[in-house]
Design a protein around this motif. Structure first.
Motif, PDB file in Angstrom:
ATOM      1  N   GLU A 121       4.842  31.532  31.893  1.00 11.54           N
ATOM      2  CA  GLU A 121       4.942  30.662  30.729  1.00 11.54           C
ATOM      3  C   GLU A 121       6.381  30.377  30.325  1.00 11.54           C
ATOM      4  O   GLU A 121       6.653  29.458  29.581  1.00 11.54           O
ATOM      5  N   GLU A 122       7.328  31.148  30.821  1.00 12.43           N
ATOM      6  CA  GLU A 122       8.731  30.943  30.482  1.00 12.43           C
ATOM      7  C   GLU A 122       9.380  29.867  31.342  1.00 12.43           C
ATOM      8  O   GLU A 122      10.533  29.535  31.137  1.00 12.43           O
ATOM      9  N   LYS A 123       8.690  29.344  32.317  1.00 11.28           N
ATOM     10  CA  LYS A 123       9.185  28.283  33.196  1.00 11.28           C
ATOM     11  C   LYS A 123      10.424  28.696  33.981  1.00 11.28           C
ATOM     12  O   LYS A 123      11.270  27.902  34.281  1.00 11.28           O
ATOM     13  N   ARG A 124      10.511  29.976  34.307  1.00 10.86           N
ATOM     14  CA  ARG A 124      11.562  30.460  35.197  1.00 10.86           C
ATOM     15  C   ARG A 124      10.902  30.805  36.522  1.00 10.86           C
ATOM     16  O   ARG A 124      10.901  31.940  36.955  1.00 10.86           O
ATOM     17  N   VAL A 125      10.323  29.830  37.123  1.00  9.37           N
ATOM     18  CA  VAL A 125       9.541  30.065  38.328  1.00  9.37           C
ATOM     19  C   VAL A 125      10.248  29.502  39.543  1.00  9.37           C
ATOM     20  O   VAL A 125      11.157  28.681  39.435  1.00  9.37           O
ATOM     21  N   PHE A 126       9.823  29.973  40.685  1.00 15.09           N
ATOM     22  CA  PHE A 126      10.316  29.439  41.943  1.00 15.09           C
ATOM     23  C   PHE A 126       9.258  29.675  42.985  1.00 15.09           C
ATOM     24  O   PHE A 126       8.336  30.447  42.793  1.00 15.09           O
ATOM     25  N   THR A 127       9.364  28.974  44.082  1.00 13.31           N
ATOM     26  CA  THR A 127       8.464  29.179  45.207  1.00 13.31           C
ATOM     27  C   THR A 127       9.243  29.905  46.288  1.00 13.31           C
ATOM     28  O   THR A 127      10.345  29.492  46.630  1.00 13.31           O
ATOM     29  N   LEU A 128       8.675  30.951  46.802  1.00 17.12           N
ATOM     30  CA  LEU A 128       9.255  31.674  47.926  1.00 17.12           C
ATOM     31  C   LEU A 128       8.363  31.404  49.126  1.00 17.12           C
ATOM     32  O   LEU A 128       7.170  31.686  49.096  1.00 17.12           O
ATOM     33  N   VAL A 129       8.930  30.808  50.160  1.00 16.86           N
ATOM     34  CA  VAL A 129       8.156  30.422  51.334  1.00 16.86           C
ATOM     35  C   VAL A 129       8.450  31.403  52.462  1.00 16.86           C
ATOM     36  O   VAL A 129       9.481  31.305  53.113  1.00 16.86           O
ATOM     37  N   PRO A 130       7.549  32.383  52.663  1.00 23.46           N
ATOM     38  CA  PRO A 130       7.741  33.295  53.792  1.00 23.46           C
ATOM     39  C   PRO A 130       7.174  32.679  55.065  1.00 23.46           C
ATOM     40  O   PRO A 130       6.215  31.911  55.013  1.00 23.46           O
ATOM     41  N   SER A 131       7.780  32.978  56.175  1.00 22.59           N
ATOM     42  CA  SER A 131       7.261  32.542  57.478  1.00 22.59           C
ATOM     43  C   SER A 131       7.245  33.743  58.390  1.00 22.59           C
ATOM     44  O   SER A 131       8.237  34.460  58.495  1.00 22.59           O
ATOM     45  N   ILE A 132       6.112  33.954  59.033  1.00 21.23           N
ATOM     46  CA  ILE A 132       5.935  35.086  59.934  1.00 21.23           C
ATOM     47  C   ILE A 132       5.410  34.555  61.255  1.00 21.23           C
ATOM     48  O   ILE A 132       4.450  33.805  61.294  1.00 21.23           O
ATOM     49  N   GLN A 187      12.486  30.864  52.443  1.00 24.15           N
ATOM     50  CA  GLN A 187      13.041  29.706  51.758  1.00 24.15           C
ATOM     51  C   GLN A 187      12.676  29.880  50.289  1.00 24.15           C
ATOM     52  O   GLN A 187      11.511  30.099  49.960  1.00 24.15           O
ATOM     53  N   ALA A 188      13.655  29.815  49.400  1.00 22.68           N
ATOM     54  CA  ALA A 188      13.419  29.925  47.962  1.00 22.68           C
ATOM     55  C   ALA A 188      13.703  28.572  47.326  1.00 22.68           C
ATOM     56  O   ALA A 188      14.758  27.988  47.546  1.00 22.68           O
ATOM     57  N   ILE A 189      12.734  28.085  46.545  1.00 23.44           N
ATOM     58  CA  ILE A 189      12.857  26.786  45.885  1.00 23.44           C
ATOM     59  C   ILE A 189      12.824  27.053  44.380  1.00 23.44           C
ATOM     60  O   ILE A 189      11.831  27.559  43.862  1.00 23.44           O
ATOM     61  N   TYR A 190      13.912  26.728  43.705  1.00 19.02           N
ATOM     62  CA  TYR A 190      14.060  27.027  42.285  1.00 19.02           C
ATOM     63  C   TYR A 190      13.891  25.793  41.426  1.00 19.02           C
ATOM     64  O   TYR A 190      14.134  24.683  41.866  1.00 19.02           O
ATOM     65  N   GLN A 191      13.529  26.030  40.157  1.00 21.87           N
ATOM     66  CA  GLN A 191      13.494  24.962  39.174  1.00 21.87           C
ATOM     67  C   GLN A 191      14.303  25.422  37.982  1.00 21.87           C
ATOM     68  O   GLN A 191      14.358  26.604  37.684  1.00 21.87           O
ATOM     69  N   GLY A 192      14.873  24.492  37.288  1.00 23.41           N
ATOM     70  CA  GLY A 192      15.512  24.855  36.041  1.00 23.41           C
ATOM     71  C   GLY A 192      16.570  23.876  35.619  1.00 23.41           C
ATOM     72  O   GLY A 192      17.164  23.192  36.433  1.00 23.41           O
ATOM     73  N   MET A 193      16.770  23.834  34.320  1.00 23.01           N
ATOM     74  CA  MET A 193      17.768  22.945  33.736  1.00 23.01           C
ATOM     75  C   MET A 193      18.922  23.734  33.142  1.00 23.01           C
ATOM     76  O   MET A 193      19.938  23.167  32.794  1.00 23.01           O
ATOM     77  N   THR A 194      18.732  25.054  33.001  1.00 24.62           N
ATOM     78  CA  THR A 194      19.777  25.860  32.379  1.00 24.62           C
ATOM     79  C   THR A 194      20.246  26.934  33.343  1.00 24.62           C
ATOM     80  O   THR A 194      19.574  27.252  34.327  1.00 24.62           O
ATOM     81  N   ASP A 195      21.388  27.529  33.048  1.00 26.97           N
ATOM     82  CA  ASP A 195      21.926  28.601  33.890  1.00 26.97           C
ATOM     83  C   ASP A 195      20.972  29.789  33.949  1.00 26.97           C
ATOM     84  O   ASP A 195      20.901  30.485  34.949  1.00 26.97           O
ATOM     85  N   ASP A 232      24.037  25.670  46.214  1.00 24.55           N
ATOM     86  CA  ASP A 232      24.186  24.213  46.266  1.00 24.55           C
ATOM     87  C   ASP A 232      22.936  23.522  46.793  1.00 24.55           C
ATOM     88  O   ASP A 232      22.721  22.338  46.544  1.00 24.55           O
ATOM     89  N   GLU A 233      22.105  24.262  47.529  1.00 27.13           N
ATOM     90  CA  GLU A 233      20.894  23.674  48.073  1.00 27.13           C
ATOM     91  C   GLU A 233      19.709  23.781  47.124  1.00 27.13           C
ATOM     92  O   GLU A 233      18.649  23.230  47.389  1.00 27.13           O
ATOM     93  N   ALA A 234      19.875  24.522  46.003  1.00 27.76           N
ATOM     94  CA  ALA A 234      18.767  24.675  45.051  1.00 27.76           C
ATOM     95  C   ALA A 234      18.397  23.317  44.483  1.00 27.76           C
ATOM     96  O   ALA A 234      19.241  22.519  44.114  1.00 27.76           O
ATOM     97  N   LYS A 235      17.107  23.043  44.436  1.00 32.15           N
ATOM     98  CA  LYS A 235      16.620  21.754  43.958  1.00 32.15           C
ATOM     99  C   LYS A 235      16.107  21.895  42.526  1.00 32.15           C
ATOM    100  O   LYS A 235      15.824  22.995  42.055  1.00 32.15           O
ATOM    101  N   ASN A 236      15.920  20.788  41.855  1.00 31.87           N
ATOM    102  CA  ASN A 236      15.428  20.788  40.485  1.00 31.87           C
ATOM    103  C   ASN A 236      13.901  20.765  40.467  1.00 31.87           C
ATOM    104  O   ASN A 236      13.279  20.007  39.752  1.00 31.87           O
ATOM    105  N   THR A 237      13.295  21.556  41.295  1.00 35.79           N
ATOM    106  CA  THR A 237      11.851  21.703  41.331  1.00 35.79           C
ATOM    107  C   THR A 237      11.541  23.062  41.930  1.00 35.79           C
ATOM    108  O   THR A 237      12.376  23.651  42.593  1.00 35.79           O
ATOM    109  N   TYR A 238      10.375  23.588  41.677  1.00 36.58           N
ATOM    110  CA  TYR A 238       9.978  24.822  42.331  1.00 36.58           C
ATOM    111  C   TYR A 238       8.790  24.595  43.263  1.00 36.58           C
ATOM    112  O   TYR A 238       8.230  25.530  43.799  1.00 36.58           O
ATOM    113  N   TRP A 239       8.417  23.353  43.492  1.00 36.05           N
ATOM    114  CA  TRP A 239       7.352  23.021  44.428  1.00 36.05           C
ATOM    115  C   TRP A 239       7.946  22.575  45.747  1.00 36.05           C
ATOM    116  O   TRP A 239       9.036  22.024  45.789  1.00 36.05           O
TER     117      TRP A 239
END
Length: 189
Positions: free
Chosen positions: A59-70, A80-88, A100-107
């Motif tokens: 609910e705090e919207k500090r989420v990210f997607t972690l994409v494991p590959s095996i 691969q970690a995909i982050y979302q956020g507007m603040t530090d 620098d590769e972090a995107k403004n989405t967690y999907w």
């Protein structure tokens, strides 16, 4: 007593047929192409059988997607970690590797999938072809089995895959069929 949080996944009426067709499609590719196999998925770890997996702080919207590959051989590839956020506070540290590769989405998006393939999946296949001593690695087909996420099945992604990585065959885990397969595997006496 627990309140429901969202609609339950419904198994297709022909789930056994779908699973059989998926198995036969994969077997056909393996038989007709000498392949290196890589499963791809967007999952996390929790107890087997859990129907919902909680995320602390969701609910705090500090989420990210972690994409494991095996790999099918059990090799864990880089995440691969995909982050979302507007603040530090909601993004990784600016000193973190790959910031620098972090995107403004967690999907997963088309762009994050291209990055996953280009930086993790394709290099793994190329490394395995060298390790296995494949004579013509540019002709060697590889299987990448992934889930049925809308981005994965999009025409844009599949067209890009065929053009950019023509030796990687994308196969899909049949949607909403894993629960049925697990039930059938573990319910026998």
């Amino acid at each position: 007593m627990r309140a429901t949080t969202h609609a339950a996944q419904k198994l297709p009426v022909n789930v056994t047929e779908i699973l059989t067709e998926s198995y036969l499609r994969e077997a056909w590719v393996i038989q007709n192409y000498s392949t290196v196999y890589q499963q791809g998925t967007k999952m996390t770890w929790d107890k087997t059988g859990n129907k919902q997996v909680a995320g602390v702080g969701k609910e705090e919207k500090r989420v990210f997607t972690l994409v494991p590959s095996i790999s099918a051989s059990g090799e864990l590839l880089p995440f691969q970690a995909i982050y979302q956020g507007m603040t530090d506070q909601s993004c990784p540290s600016k000193k973190a590797a790959g910031y620098d590769e972090a995107k403004n989405t967690y999907w997963s998006t088309l762009e994050t999938m291209k990055t996953l393939v280009g930086k993790i999946i394709a290099p793994y296949f190329e490394r395995m072809k060298c390790t296995l001593g494949i004579e013509k690695p540019d002709k060697q087909m590889s299987i990448w089995k992934i889930d049925c996420w809308s981005v994965h099945k999009s025409e844009a992604f599949l067209t890009w895959m065929k053009k950019s990585h023509p030796t990687i065959i994308v196969l899909f885990v049949p949607g909403n069929s894993c629960a049925q397969a697990e039930h059938e595997m573990f319910s026998s006496p």
